[in-house]
Design an enzyme around this catalytic site. Sequence first.
Site, PDB file in Angstrom:
ATOM      1  N   GLU A 134      24.353  34.246  86.846  1.00 55.62           N
ATOM      2  CA  GLU A 134      25.287  34.655  87.909  1.00 55.62           C
ATOM      3  C   GLU A 134      26.708  34.749  87.372  1.00 55.62           C
ATOM      4  OE1 GLU A 134      24.100  31.687  91.045  1.00 55.62           O
ATOM      5  OE2 GLU A 134      23.444  33.506  92.071  1.00 55.62           O
ATOM      6  N   HIS A 175      23.413  36.349  95.903  1.00 51.43           N
ATOM      7  CA  HIS A 175      22.350  35.507  96.452  1.00 51.43           C
ATOM      8  C   HIS A 175      21.394  35.139  95.320  1.00 51.43           C
ATOM      9  CE1 HIS A 175      19.702  33.846  99.484  1.00 51.43           C
ATOM     10  NE2 HIS A 175      18.693  34.459  98.892  1.00 51.43           N
ATOM     11  N   GLU A 230      24.902  44.426 108.017  1.00 49.86           N
ATOM     12  CA  GLU A 230      24.756  43.577 109.215  1.00 49.86           C
ATOM     13  C   GLU A 230      23.596  42.589 109.111  1.00 49.86           C
ATOM     14  OE1 GLU A 230      25.857  46.693 109.670  1.00 49.86           O
ATOM     15  OE2 GLU A 230      27.719  46.242 110.732  1.00 49.86           O
ATOM     16  N   SER A 251      32.017  27.705  90.988  1.00 52.19           N
ATOM     17  CA  SER A 251      31.873  28.066  89.569  1.00 52.19           C
ATOM     18  C   SER A 251      31.870  29.585  89.372  1.00 52.19           C
ATOM     19  CB  SER A 251      30.616  27.433  88.964  1.00 52.19           C
ATOM     20  OG  SER A 251      29.444  28.050  89.437  1.00 52.19           O
ATOM     21  N   ASN A 252      31.376  30.322  90.347  1.00 52.04           N
ATOM     22  CA  ASN A 252      31.415  31.792  90.214  1.00 52.04           C
ATOM     23  C   ASN A 252      32.838  32.323  90.365  1.00 52.04           C
ATOM     24  OD1 ASN A 252      28.658  33.073  89.797  1.00 52.04           O
ATOM     25  ND2 ASN A 252      28.248  31.478  91.313  1.00 52.04           N
ATOM     26  N   ASP A 292      21.449  38.974 103.719  1.00 50.20           N
ATOM     27  CA  ASP A 292      20.976  39.181 102.335  1.00 50.20           C
ATOM     28  C   ASP A 292      20.199  40.498 102.203  1.00 50.20           C
ATOM     29  OD1 ASP A 292      22.094  36.698 101.678  1.00 50.20           O
ATOM     30  OD2 ASP A 292      20.254  35.625 102.179  1.00 50.20           O
TER      31      ASP A 292
HETATM   32  C1  GAR Z   1      25.393  30.427  93.681  1.00 49.60           C
HETATM   33  O1  GAR Z   1      24.154  30.127  93.111  1.00 49.60           O
HETATM   34  C2  GAR Z   1      25.253  31.568  94.674  1.00 49.60           C
HETATM   35  O2  GAR Z   1      24.310  32.533  94.312  1.00 49.60           O
HETATM   36  C3  GAR Z   1      24.805  30.826  95.901  1.00 49.60           C
HETATM   37  O3  GAR Z   1      25.549  29.649  95.915  1.00 49.60           O
HETATM   38  C4  GAR Z   1      25.881  29.283  94.579  1.00 49.60           C
HETATM   39  C5  GAR Z   1      27.368  29.096  94.496  1.00 49.60           C
HETATM   40  O4  GAR Z   1      27.752  28.429  93.339  1.00 49.60           O
HETATM   41  N1  GAR Z   1      25.009  31.629  97.071  1.00 49.60           N
HETATM   42  C6  GAR Z   1      24.223  31.578  98.147  1.00 49.60           C
HETATM   43  O5  GAR Z   1      23.269  30.846  98.224  1.00 49.60           O
HETATM   44  C7  GAR Z   1      24.627  32.508  99.268  1.00 49.60           C
HETATM   45  N2  GAR Z   1      23.558  32.633 100.214  1.00 49.60           N
HETATM   46  P1  GAR Z   1      29.296  28.232  93.026  1.00 49.60           P
HETATM   47  O6  GAR Z   1      29.944  27.622  94.269  1.00 49.60           O
HETATM   48  O7  GAR Z   1      29.329  27.282  91.863  1.00 49.60           O
HETATM   49  O8  GAR Z   1      29.882  29.585  92.698  1.00 49.60           O
END
Ligand code: GAR
Length: 205
Positions: free
Chosen positions: A174, A109, A142, A13-14, A145
């Site tokens: 996000e 994150h 490195e 979705s992002n 998060d």
């Molecule tokens: C989002 O909430 C992002 O912040 C998280 O996964 C989701 C992805 O959503 N990322 C992490 O947890 C990375 N450690 P999406 O696939 O719908 O974009």
Amino acid sequence: MTRLGILISGRGSNLLAIADAIADGTLPDAEIAVVLSNKAEAAGVARARERGFPTHVIESKGRIRAEHDADMVARLREYKVDLVCLAGYMRVVTPIFVDAFPQRLLNMHPSLLPAFPGLHPQQQALDYGVRVAGTTVHFVDEELDHGVIIVQRSVPVLDGDDAQTLAARILEEEHTAYSEAIARVLSGKYEIRGRCYVPRDSATK
Ligand code: GAR
């Protein structure tokens, strides 16, 4: 035109939010050059193909991390990617990746870092009892998060929240936070001081 490489492992979705921001002019001078997933079954793979983005799966299961990263980097170079955005890419990257794209590798994150790095950050936030949660877009270094923070957005934790309701509230933020972070980086109007992102206007004061 800056060529973006978007890396996903899930729903994507992002990725779509970034694509929409480019399409409606909120994020100018950028294009999605390629979408890479480390999982064939990721829903985002089909969604990326529907939108017509060049999309490749480089399966990570059972592979040595460094070798998988080397393949990812090679593919990104093939598409002449300038900026790499990890968007729900659920894999720790090795120095091979970080060194290939210095200050050109971003991650999102779903917590207010440095709180709750790693897996299940929304559940971690609920278990800790914080009343404010959120999301962070940061440069990748490195450590997990950990890199320099570009954008953060907060949301309240509401009574009765579970990990799903909190994650949904964070996700809404996000969807605009990532484009804002990319625009900030593309503007070039910043410097990195220590571990701080300093906008150029404040940097010159
Ligand atoms: C989002 O909430 C992002 O912040 C998280 O996964 C989701 C992805 O959503 N990322 C992490 O947890 C990375 N450690 P999406 O696939 O719908 O974009």
